[in-house]
Structure formats: C-alpha cells, structure tokens
Design an enzyme around this catalytic site. Structure first.
Site: not given
Length: 199
Positions: A21, A167
């Site tokens: 992400d 992430h």
C-alpha cells in the site's frame, strides 16, 4: 467483512499473496521491485492517485516488472470520517489516473485503513470492482517492530491464500527486510508467491 475479499484463491496449494500500500514512493518502490524479484514473487501495489501522477515512471516500472496495480484512492482518507460522495469521487479519480498510466483496467480497490462502508460496497459492486483487504498485517508501519518480528508474524499467520498487507514509503526498509527473512522460510516449506489474480 461482507463485500470484501480477505483471502485469495489457493485450492490445496500454499499460496501467499503480497500486497503493498501507499505508493508509489521514490525511495521505497524501486527497493520493493528488487526485493520481489529476488524471491520470484509478484504483488499488487495499491497506489494513490496523487502519488501515481507525481511518479508515472514508477507506476510503469511496477507493471513492467509483472506486478498488478490496485486503487488506494485519491488521498489517504478514512471512509468512516469522510462524506460518502467524496470517498467515491476519490476512488473514481484514482481509477481514471491509474488506468491511464497502466493502460489496463484497475478493478481492485483497497480503502485506506481497510475502512469499508456500505456506500463503498455498493459502488464497487455497481462497477464490477473488488474490495481487497487482508488476513495478515504484521504492522510494518510501527517503528518498534523489528524485521525479524515482522517476518515471524508473517510466517506464523500465513494460511493458503493469505493476503499480506505491507507498506511503501517510510515503512518500506523494515517491510522489505522482513520479506527477505520470511519468504525464503516459506519457500522452503513449498509456498508460492504469485500476484493476486484479477477479479
């Protein structure tokens, strides 16, 4: 979560789906691409429209390396604290931006923070989109978590078809170091790491 996917297809195979992400990121994304290549892994990168517009070269690099792109919205806002119309408009703008940059349909959507609302579910269904959450999130965004702790968590929680959420950006060095520890352990036990198939 009704209306969302938390695990991908696996059959009887040990399959782990990596997702990343918050990119693209000038420092993190190239390192992600190198790390995934080292392990023969593919991923879905959930990208934000503004970041993608700022670094179209990185969006193309993700696709050229054999990974897929998903929609992480226009800005990283909580759907629980933002008007539904604004949330939908942000996802629609991100979809247009990402499809223009990749030349491919972008049907996977991940709301920031995993905050799904009935409005998002209805919007996704109406457009044949898929909301993708996760069943493994080791917490790479927490500076107190070491790569070895993160890796242990991924290995411990992995189930056939698990979707792991990691992430880009500031957590990338920690997350990539964890991946370098976890994936060889899983591969030795017969796991594979393809990209989550399109919906």
């Amino acid at each position: 979560m009704p209306g969302a996917v938390v695990r991908g297809p696996s059959g009887d195979e040990r399959t782990l789906y990596v997702t990343v992400d918050d990119g693209p990121d000038a420092s993190g994304t190239p390192r992600w691409l190198d790390a995934l290549d080292r392990h023969g892994a593919r991923a879905v990168f959930f990208l934000s429209a503004g970041r993608a517009e700022a670094r179209p070269d990185l969006v193309r690099a993700i696709v050229d390396a054999g990974h897929r792109v998903g929609n992480h919205g226009d800005a990283h806002v909580s759907a629980w604290r933002t008007r539904p119309r604004e949330v939908r408009a942000g996802f629609e703008r991100a979809e247009r931006v990402l499809e223009d940059l990749t030349g491919e349909p972008v049907r996977d959507v991940r709301p920031p923070y995993g905050r799904v609302t009935p409005s998002i579910v209805r919007w996704a269904r109406a457009g044949n989109r898929r909301i993708v959450l996760w069943d493994v999130m080791p917490g790479d965004f927490l500076p107190s978590r070491s790569p070895s702790t993160l890796a242990d968590e991924v290995v411990r929680l992995a189930r056939p078809g698990s979707i792991v959420a990691l992430h880009d950006g500031a957590p990338a060095p920690r997350a990539i170091a964890a991946l370098d520890l976890a994936l060889p352990r899983l591969a030795a036990a017969g796991w594979r790491f393809p990209a989550l198939p399109p919906p």
